[in-house]
Design an enzyme around this catalytic site. Structure first.
Site, mmCIF file in Angstrom:
data_model
loop_
_atom_site.group_PDB
_atom_site.id
_atom_site.type_symbol
_atom_site.label_atom_id
_atom_site.label_comp_id
_atom_site.label_asym_id
_atom_site.label_seq_id
_atom_site.Cartn_x
_atom_site.Cartn_y
_atom_site.Cartn_z
ATOM 1 N N THR A 121 21.742 26.480 30.114
ATOM 2 C CA THR A 121 22.586 25.659 29.237
ATOM 3 C C THR A 121 21.789 24.406 28.880
ATOM 4 O OG1 THR A 121 24.536 26.487 30.371
ATOM 5 C CG2 THR A 121 24.807 24.469 29.079
ATOM 6 N N GLU A 154 24.699 31.794 28.463
ATOM 7 C CA GLU A 154 25.372 32.686 29.397
ATOM 8 C C GLU A 154 26.784 32.170 29.670
ATOM 9 O OE1 GLU A 154 24.551 35.721 30.616
ATOM 10 O OE2 GLU A 154 26.629 35.456 31.181
ATOM 11 N N LEU A 156 28.897 33.808 32.004
ATOM 12 C CA LEU A 156 29.467 34.426 33.205
ATOM 13 C C LEU A 156 30.205 33.396 34.060
ATOM 14 C CD1 LEU A 156 27.596 33.498 35.828
ATOM 15 C CD2 LEU A 156 26.050 35.193 34.898
ATOM 16 N N LYS A 157 31.216 33.902 34.782
ATOM 17 C CA LYS A 157 31.955 33.053 35.718
ATOM 18 C C LYS A 157 31.497 33.409 37.127
ATOM 19 C CE LYS A 157 36.027 34.726 34.328
ATOM 20 N NZ LYS A 157 35.703 35.517 33.142
ATOM 21 N N PHE A 255 43.550 28.557 32.753
ATOM 22 C CA PHE A 255 43.008 27.195 32.839
ATOM 23 C C PHE A 255 44.038 26.099 32.653
ATOM 24 C CE2 PHE A 255 38.503 27.207 33.640
ATOM 25 C CZ PHE A 255 38.254 28.566 33.605
ATOM 26 N N TYR A 257 46.126 25.313 35.372
ATOM 27 C CA TYR A 257 46.615 25.041 36.728
ATOM 28 C C TYR A 257 46.298 23.592 37.102
ATOM 29 C CZ TYR A 257 47.313 30.004 37.463
ATOM 30 O OH TYR A 257 47.760 31.298 37.377
ATOM 31 N N GLY A 259 45.603 20.780 39.905
ATOM 32 C CA GLY A 259 44.946 20.934 41.197
ATOM 33 C C GLY A 259 44.104 19.727 41.558
ATOM 34 N N CYS A 266 28.649 23.700 36.497
ATOM 35 C CA CYS A 266 28.654 23.701 35.022
ATOM 36 C C CYS A 266 29.560 22.655 34.392
ATOM 37 C CB CYS A 266 29.009 25.095 34.521
ATOM 38 S SG CYS A 266 27.706 26.290 34.898
ATOM 39 N N LYS A 269 28.636 18.783 34.773
ATOM 40 C CA LYS A 269 27.389 18.357 34.127
ATOM 41 C C LYS A 269 27.413 18.616 32.615
ATOM 42 C CE LYS A 269 24.257 22.352 34.659
ATOM 43 N NZ LYS A 269 24.255 22.824 33.282
#
Ligand SMILES: NC(=O)c1ccc[n+]([C@@H]2O[C@H](COP(=O)([O-])OP(=O)(O)OC[C@H]3O[C@@H](n4cnc5c(N)ncnc54)[C@H](O)[C@@H]3O)[C@@H](O)[C@H]2O)c1
Length: 449
Positions: A121, A154, A156-157, A255, A257, A259, A266, A269
């Site tokens: 990134t 990318e 991905l989680k 997304f 929730y 908390g 990620c 930053k």
């Protein structure tokens, strides 16, 4: 295809293993010799579901190799992926040292046409810098051939990285080069069969798309935390509100929730990096600054609640902490809210007995001193962490924490109180066992008094 990947972290390892599983010959390079030795021995340095199995199967088949030899890896490559870290500088901007080091290595050794793909990134314009560095290196050696630099962020989680890579929502390709688009289309074909997920755009837009996606998700979380903080001061239950607003398809259930704040390598930053980039471009990104500030505040909320509950007298207290990773199904503790909580508890003179299903080794690596002094005890399981503790704090929504034995909790906590930083427990069940249950945004601001 012959692929070389630079960086064997979460992105590099998952990308390497998945491309190898699709039949490519993959060489993964890292400057961390210890990590490469571990990988060569078939050990996986990170916890990610299905990663080790995928990696090992392809190592056995000879399609996935690990090395520190950059030159040999560059010599054999048709496509090279940059998957190195881009950590934040002190001012929040992205540190591109590792990305530029890879570009210099490619410029130093490459002697044939190739495609260089940036998966890290990176701020807008990094593709131009990488291209310039590589071209300069090639020219300095008196050579001349085509190198295409493509942006391919990318998405991905962590915790579902293999699945995300194999069934991506989208594959973003940032380039104007027709030949590079064709190479990328061919490479991604096995992951693009069900319907076309490939989206081609210019390189700068591709670089920014990754930041915009993460900034959007972080904004949803901070928005919901802001609502939760208001809710608990005015007698509103944020969990009811969540269900109420999530039913609107324009908002959706993901997304939102409330908390103890977002962590990981990620969101924190990336939000700061865009804010810095905007600042450099003469724009004041007020919203992004607020998203970050709300999150920083949220990460200290669990501690504030615990401290207030104990009358700001935590000296000698023992707090059980369930969940150390920044989210479930990973061992990654980068920027994790658990760390903010534990560090504040130690500062206040309390000790922590912690359990996480995957991040115990990582916690031991991060906090050897606290373990040596007894400020941090790593418990063998969740229930063992409760024994002798005054209270329980939950930092990560691991599924295995979600149906605990409430009777056992009540029996072992000396102060019968749970601070649920993820709102995952059943308040009524806890109350039936005589436990005080304090969550996030649940309409009860008694803790503040
Ligand atoms: N972790 C995620 O969930 C995720 C998701 C999407 C994008 N990203 C982005 O992908 C990039 C990598 O993230 P990560 O979490 O995999 O990082 P990481 O810190 O886990 O791994 C980076 C690896 O790169 C290696 N490295 C550094 N310099 C090198 C060099 N010159 N040559 C070869 N290897 C080198 C390091 O030793 C390390 O093993 C970052 O830009 C990140 O923002 C991460």
């Amino acid at each position: 295809m012959q692929l070389t990947l630079f960086g064997t972290g979460y992105v590099g390892l998952v990308t390497g293993a998945c491309f190898a599983a699709a039949g490519n010959d993959v060489t993964c390079v890292d400057i961390n010799t210890e990590r490469i030795a571990q990988l060569q021995a078939g050990e996986c340095p990170i916890y990610e579901p299905r990663l080790k199995e995928t990696m090992n199967a392809n190592q056995r088949a000879g399609r996935l190799i690990f090395t520190t030899d950059e030159k040999a890896a560059i010599d054999s490559a048709e496509i090279m992926f940059i998957c190195v870290g881009t950590p934040p500088n002190e001012d929040g901007s992205s540190d591109l040292t590792a990305v530029e080091a890879v570009a210099r290595s490619i410029g130093r050794y490459l002697d044939h046409p190739a495609v260089v793909v940036n998966k890290s990134t990176v701020p807008v314009g990094t593709g131009d810098r990488v291209e310039a560095i590589i071209r300069r290196g090639i020219e300095e050696r008196g050579l001349s051939f085509e190198v295409e630099v493509v942006s391919n962020p990318e998405f991905l989680k962590e915790g579902a990285a293999i699945q995300d890579f194999q069934k991506p929502d989208r594959i973003i390709i940032g380039t104007d080069s027709v030949s590079a688009i064709e190479v990328m289309r061919e490479l991604y074909a096995p992951f693009n069969r069900n319907h076309n997920r490939l989206m081609v755009m210019d390189r700068r837009s591709s670089e920014f798309t990754k930041y915009a996606a993460n900034a959007m998700l972080a904004t949803k979380i901070s928005f919901m935390n802001e609502m939760a903080n208001i809710a608990e001061r005015i007698g509103v239950d944020i969990e009811s509100v969540r269900i109420g607003i999530g039913s609107d398809p324009r908002i959706g259930y993901s997304f939102i929730y409330a908390g103890a704040g977002y962590g990981g390598s990620c969101f924190p930053k990336d939000v700061q990096s865009v804010e810095r980039e905007a600042h450099r471009a003469g724009y004041d990104a007020e919203l992004l600054r607020a998203v970050n500030n709300v999150n920083e505040r949220q990460k200290s909320l669990l501690f504030q609640k615990i401290s207030a509950y104990f009358g700001h007298q935590l000296q000698g207290c023992s707090i059980a902490v369930w969940g150390l990773a920044f989210k479930p199904n990973t061992d990654d503790m980068r920027e994790a809210p658990s760390r903010v909580l534990m560090e504040a508890l130690w500062e206040a003179g309390a000790r922590v007995v912690a359990f996480d299903p995957a991040a115990m080794q990582e916690a031991a690596r991060l906090y050897p001193e606290q373990i040596a002094t007894g400020q941090l005890v790593l418990a063998p399981d969740a229930e063992a962490a409760l024994v002798g503790a005054n209270a329980l704090a939950i930092c990560t929504e691991w599924r295995e924490f979600q149906m605990p034995d409430y009777g056992f909790i009540a029996e072992h906590l000396s102060h019968d109180v749970i601070f649920d930083g993820r709102n995952i427990l059943d308040r009524n069940r806890a109350a039936k066992e005589g436990l005080t249950y304090i969550g996030i945004g649940l309409g009860d601001s008694a803790w503040q008094k």
